[in-house]
Design a protein around this motif. Sequence first.
Motif, short mmCIF file in Angstrom:
data_model
loop_
_atom_site.label_atom_id
_atom_site.label_comp_id
_atom_site.label_asym_id
_atom_site.label_seq_id
_atom_site.Cartn_x
_atom_site.Cartn_y
_atom_site.Cartn_z
N MET A 1 7.88 10.55 1.60
CA MET A 1 6.91 9.72 0.91
C MET A 1 5.85 9.28 1.90
O MET A 1 6.16 8.91 3.03
N GLU A 5 1.42 6.23 -0.75
CA GLU A 5 2.20 6.19 -1.99
C GLU A 5 2.94 4.86 -2.14
O GLU A 5 3.27 4.45 -3.25
N LYS A 9 2.66 -0.74 -4.96
CA LYS A 9 3.90 -0.86 -5.73
C LYS A 9 4.35 -2.33 -5.74
O LYS A 9 4.23 -3.03 -4.75
N GLY A 57 10.61 3.45 -6.79
CA GLY A 57 10.25 4.17 -8.00
C GLY A 57 8.76 4.44 -8.06
O GLY A 57 8.03 4.22 -7.09
N THR A 58 8.30 4.90 -9.21
CA THR A 58 6.89 5.22 -9.37
C THR A 58 6.02 3.98 -9.39
O THR A 58 4.87 4.02 -8.96
N ASP A 59 6.56 2.85 -9.89
CA ASP A 59 5.77 1.63 -10.02
C ASP A 59 6.25 0.48 -9.15
O ASP A 59 5.52 -0.48 -8.94
#
Length: 72
Positions: A1, A5, A9, A57-59
Amino acid sequence: MRLSELSGKEIVDVKRAERLGVLGQTDLEINEDGQILALIIPSNEIRVPWQHIKKIGTDMIIIDIPDKQYEE
């Protein structure tokens, strides 16, 4: 990652079911090898060592930190 990214978040404490804030690019403690040692949550003045991160996670980033860290 990638570092980019992680930025943006939301950080959530699994024990307290509480939102702690959103991670910015400057809120990381990184060693000279480029490894992330800890997340820094400036709004709560909390340092979260990498081993307390349970899931990314994605969020959001789910963390599990000892209660005593909230008292420092």
